[in-house]
Design a protein around this motif. Structure first.
Motif, PDB file in Angstrom:
ATOM      1  N   UNK A 210       0.863  -1.115  -0.064  1.00 14.76           N
ATOM      2  CA  UNK A 210       0.179  -0.027  -0.055  1.00 14.76           C
ATOM      3  C   UNK A 210       0.749   1.246   0.007  1.00 14.76           C
ATOM      4  N   UNK A 211       1.302   0.928  -0.562  1.00 14.56           N
ATOM      5  CA  UNK A 211       3.065   2.211  -0.638  1.00 14.56           C
ATOM      6  C   UNK A 211       3.162   2.417  -1.802  1.00 14.56           C
ATOM      7  N   UNK A 212       3.415   3.639  -2.040  1.00 13.83           N
ATOM      8  CA  UNK A 212       4.045   4.769  -3.594  1.00 13.83           C
ATOM      9  C   UNK A 212       5.488   4.804  -2.506  1.00 13.83           C
ATOM     10  N   UNK A 213       6.293   4.970  -4.345  1.00 17.87           N
ATOM     11  CA  UNK A 213       7.810   4.563  -4.344  1.00 17.87           C
ATOM     12  C   UNK A 213       8.579   5.315  -5.699  1.00 17.87           C
ATOM     13  N   UNK A 214       9.374   6.538  -5.127  1.00 12.16           N
ATOM     14  CA  UNK A 214      10.322   6.446  -6.024  1.00 12.16           C
ATOM     15  C   UNK A 214      11.639   5.854  -5.349  1.00 12.16           C
ATOM     16  N   UNK A 215      12.636   5.604  -6.217  1.00 12.15           N
ATOM     17  CA  UNK A 215      14.115   4.972  -6.130  1.00 12.15           C
ATOM     18  C   UNK A 215      15.398   6.109  -7.444  1.00 12.15           C
ATOM     19  N   UNK A 216      16.428   6.181  -6.847  1.00 11.74           N
ATOM     20  CA  UNK A 216      17.505   6.324  -8.135  1.00 11.74           C
ATOM     21  C   UNK A 216      18.539   6.510  -7.074  1.00 11.74           C
ATOM     22  N   UNK A 217      19.310   5.150  -7.844  1.00 14.09           N
ATOM     23  CA  UNK A 217      21.257   4.587  -7.708  1.00 14.09           C
ATOM     24  C   UNK A 217      21.582   5.278  -7.927  1.00 14.09           C
ATOM     25  N   UNK A 218      22.919   5.554  -5.986  1.00 10.15           N
ATOM     26  CA  UNK A 218      23.648   6.570  -6.696  1.00 10.15           C
ATOM     27  C   UNK A 218      24.817   6.502  -7.649  1.00 10.15           C
ATOM     28  N   UNK A 219      25.777   7.078  -7.854  1.00 14.55           N
ATOM     29  CA  UNK A 219      27.053   6.690  -8.112  1.00 14.55           C
ATOM     30  C   UNK A 219      27.475   5.914  -7.228  1.00 14.55           C
ATOM     31  N   UNK A 220      27.898   6.741  -5.760  1.00 14.63           N
ATOM     32  CA  UNK A 220      28.575   6.842  -4.833  1.00 14.63           C
ATOM     33  C   UNK A 220      28.310   4.868  -4.171  1.00 14.63           C
ATOM     34  N   UNK A 221      29.415   4.697  -3.961  1.00 15.12           N
ATOM     35  CA  UNK A 221      29.737   3.472  -4.150  1.00 15.12           C
ATOM     36  C   UNK A 221      29.776   2.976  -2.355  1.00 15.12           C
ATOM     37  N   UNK A 222      29.548   1.697  -2.395  1.00 14.85           N
ATOM     38  CA  UNK A 222      30.153   1.176  -0.508  1.00 14.85           C
ATOM     39  C   UNK A 222      31.020   0.049  -1.234  1.00 14.85           C
ATOM     40  N   UNK A 223      32.157  -0.045  -0.892  1.00 14.28           N
ATOM     41  CA  UNK A 223      32.441  -1.179  -2.193  1.00 14.28           C
ATOM     42  C   UNK A 223      32.566  -1.274  -3.285  1.00 14.28           C
ATOM     43  N   UNK A 224      31.554  -2.594  -3.904  1.00 17.85           N
ATOM     44  CA  UNK A 224      31.922  -3.018  -5.001  1.00 17.85           C
ATOM     45  C   UNK A 224      30.062  -2.886  -5.278  1.00 17.85           C
ATOM     46  N   UNK A 225      29.200  -1.908  -4.189  1.00 16.87           N
ATOM     47  CA  UNK A 225      27.615  -1.792  -4.248  1.00 16.87           C
ATOM     48  C   UNK A 225      27.221  -0.379  -4.118  1.00 16.87           C
ATOM     49  N   UNK A 226      26.291  -0.323  -5.075  1.00 21.97           N
ATOM     50  CA  UNK A 226      25.692   1.392  -5.068  1.00 21.97           C
ATOM     51  C   UNK A 226      24.819   1.494  -4.322  1.00 21.97           C
ATOM     52  N   UNK A 227      25.216   2.991  -3.490  1.00 20.91           N
ATOM     53  CA  UNK A 227      24.104   2.691  -2.792  1.00 20.91           C
ATOM     54  C   UNK A 227      22.925   3.240  -3.367  1.00 20.91           C
ATOM     55  N   UNK A 228      21.649   2.899  -3.252  1.00 19.33           N
ATOM     56  CA  UNK A 228      21.013   3.149  -3.510  1.00 19.33           C
ATOM     57  C   UNK A 228      19.228   3.942  -2.484  1.00 19.33           C
ATOM     58  N   UNK A 229      18.798   4.543  -3.357  1.00 22.71           N
ATOM     59  CA  UNK A 229      18.283   5.582  -2.563  1.00 22.71           C
ATOM     60  C   UNK A 229      16.258   5.185  -2.611  1.00 22.71           C
ATOM     61  N   UNK A 230      16.007   5.178  -1.527  1.00 23.66           N
ATOM     62  CA  UNK A 230      13.974   5.292  -1.611  1.00 23.66           C
ATOM     63  C   UNK A 230      13.415   6.312  -1.030  1.00 23.66           C
ATOM     64  N   UNK A 231      12.316   6.705  -1.813  1.00 24.44           N
ATOM     65  CA  UNK A 231      11.191   7.762  -0.931  1.00 24.44           C
ATOM     66  C   UNK A 231      10.221   7.312  -0.758  1.00 24.44           C
ATOM     67  N   UNK A 232       9.640   6.562  -0.064  1.00 24.42           N
ATOM     68  CA  UNK A 232       7.842   6.322   0.118  1.00 24.42           C
ATOM     69  C   UNK A 232       6.581   7.116   0.702  1.00 24.42           C
ATOM     70  N   UNK A 233       6.136   7.208   0.598  1.00 26.59           N
ATOM     71  CA  UNK A 233       4.881   7.674   1.280  1.00 26.59           C
ATOM     72  C   UNK A 233       3.625   7.050   1.025  1.00 26.59           C
ATOM     73  N   UNK A 234       2.451   7.249   2.041  1.00 21.71           N
ATOM     74  CA  UNK A 234       1.803   6.104   1.779  1.00 21.71           C
ATOM     75  C   UNK A 234       0.236   6.696   0.566  1.00 21.71           C
ATOM     76  N   UNK A 235       0.089   5.220   0.200  1.00 22.04           N
ATOM     77  CA  UNK A 235      -0.675   5.088  -1.318  1.00 22.04           C
ATOM     78  C   UNK A 235      -1.818   6.079  -1.032  1.00 22.04           C
ATOM     79  N   UNK A 236      -2.633   5.762   0.228  1.00 23.11           N
ATOM     80  CA  UNK A 236      -3.940   6.641   1.154  1.00 23.11           C
ATOM     81  C   UNK A 236      -4.415   7.818   0.046  1.00 23.11           C
ATOM     82  N   UNK A 237      -2.594   8.893   0.823  1.00 23.31           N
ATOM     83  CA  UNK A 237      -2.841  10.439   0.183  1.00 23.31           C
ATOM     84  C   UNK A 237      -2.025  10.896  -1.016  1.00 23.31           C
ATOM     85  N   UNK A 238      -1.484  10.068  -1.754  1.00 24.64           N
ATOM     86  CA  UNK A 238      -1.117  10.457  -2.571  1.00 24.64           C
ATOM     87  C   UNK A 238      -1.174  10.266  -4.102  1.00 24.64           C
TER      88      UNK A 238
END
Length: 265
Positions: A210-238
Motif C-alpha cells: 500500500x505504498x508508493x515510492x521512487x528510487x534512485x541509484x547513486x554513483x556513490x559506492x560502498x565497496x563494490x555496491x552502489x548506494x540506493x535511495x528510496x522515497x516512500x509515501x502512503x498510497x492512500x493520500x498521494x
C-alpha cells in the motif's frame, strides 16, 4: 536461499569453498525471511541438512552468541552477536552521517520515509530509514530485506545494469521467485523504460504494501555496491502525479548532492 544440494554443487566447482561455514551461515540466514524461533527439525527440513549436523552447528553458533536457545521451547532465536556483526557495516556507510539531516528533511517535507540500501543477491538491504514523525511509515528499518523487483530502489539498480546482466537477473528472479516476479514485472518494465528520462524509478503499490515510492541509484559506492535511495509515501493520500512531478525530482536532487559531495558527478 541455497540448500544442501546447492552447496554441494558449489563445493564441487570450487575446492576452496568452506562447506561447513556456509551451512552455519545458512542457518543464520533462515531468520532473514522467517524471524521467528526455529527448532532443529525446521532448519534441517528447510536446508536439506541432517539433524545431527544442524545440532552441531547450532551449538557452535550458540556458543559464539549468534544463536540463543530457549530450553522450555527447545527452539533457537537469533542472537545478539548477529546484530553486533552488522553494526560496523552500517556505521561505515559512505556519507550517511552527512546525508541523514537531508534525508530527514525530505521525509518530513513529503510526510513519508527516505531510505538508503544496497543489493544482496535478489534483495535490497536497508541501511538507514528517516521517517516523518507523524507519518505511518516507520518501516523498513535498518537490516530490513525486500526483493529487488519489489522496491523502487531495487528497480533503480536494475536500470544501471547492461541489457545482458538485467535479462540474466530477471530470468533468475522469475525462476526462483515466480510470484514476486509476476506481481512486479509490469512495474519493473515501466520503471526500466522511463528511468533514463525521469532519473528515477517508481513503485505504484505493486509490492503489496500500500505504498508508493521512487528510487534512485547513486554513483556513490560502498565497496563494490552502489548506494540506493528510496522515497516512500502512503498510497492512500498521494497521487501519482505528485510522485512523478515532485517527490521523484526531490530525491534525484538529494542523491545528486550526495554524489557531488563525494567528488562524483
Amino acid at each position: 536461499m541455497k540448500d544442501h544440494d546447492d552447496l554441494r554443487r558449489v563445493r564441487e566447482e570450487d575446492p576452496y569453498f568452506a562447506g561447513t561455514l556456509a551451512k552455519g551461515l545458512l542457518i543464520l540466514q533462515t531468520f532473514v525471511s522467517d524471524p521467528r524461533a526455529h527448532a532443529n527439525s525446521e532448519f534441517a527440513a528447510k536446508l536439506g541438512l541432517s539433524r545431527p549436523t544442524v545440532s552441531r552447528l547450532c551449538k557452535s553458533l550458540r556458543a559464539l552468541g549468534f544463536l540463543d536457545h530457549d530450553e522450555r521451547l527447545d527452539r533457537y532465536f537469533i542472537g545478539p552477536a548477529a546484530v553486533a556483526l552488522g553494526y560496523p557495516y552500517v556505521i561505515n556507510t559512505p556519507m550517511l552521517a552527512t546525508l541523514r539531516p537531508a534525508m530527514q528533511e525530505l521525509a518530513d517535507r513529503i510526510e513519508g520515509a527516505v531510505s538508503v540500501g544496497v543489493t544482496m543477491d535478489l534483495d535490497v538491504v536497508y541501511l538507514e530509514t528517516c521517517s516523518h514523525e507523524e507519518g505511518t511509515l516507520k518501516r523498513p528499518g535498518v537490516g530490513a530485506v525486500r526483493g529487488i523487483v519489489e522496491t523502487a530502489m531495487g528497480r533503480a539498480w536494475l536500470a544501471q545494469l547492461d541489457a545482458d546482466e538485467r535479462r540474466t537477473f530477471l530470468a533468475r528472479t522469475e525462476r526462483e521467485r515466480p510470484e514476486e516476479h509476476a506481481r512486479c514485472s509490469e512495474g519493473v518494465r515501466e520503471s526500466l523504460a522511463q528511468y533514463a528520462r525521469r532519473g528515477f524509478s517508481v513503485n505504484l503499490g505493486d509490492a503489496g504494501f500500500g505504498v508508493l515510492a521512487v528510487g534512485v541509484a547513486a554513483r556513490l559506492r560502498y565497496g563494490p555496491r552502489r548506494l540506493l535511495f528510496n522515497c516512500a509515501v502512503p498510497g492512500f493520500r498521494t497521487r501519482k502525479t505528485q510522485l512523478l512531478e515532485s517527490i521523484g525530482p526531490q530525491l534525484v536532487q538529494l542523491v545528486g548532492a550526495a554524489d557531488r559531495q563525494s567528488g562524483l558527478r
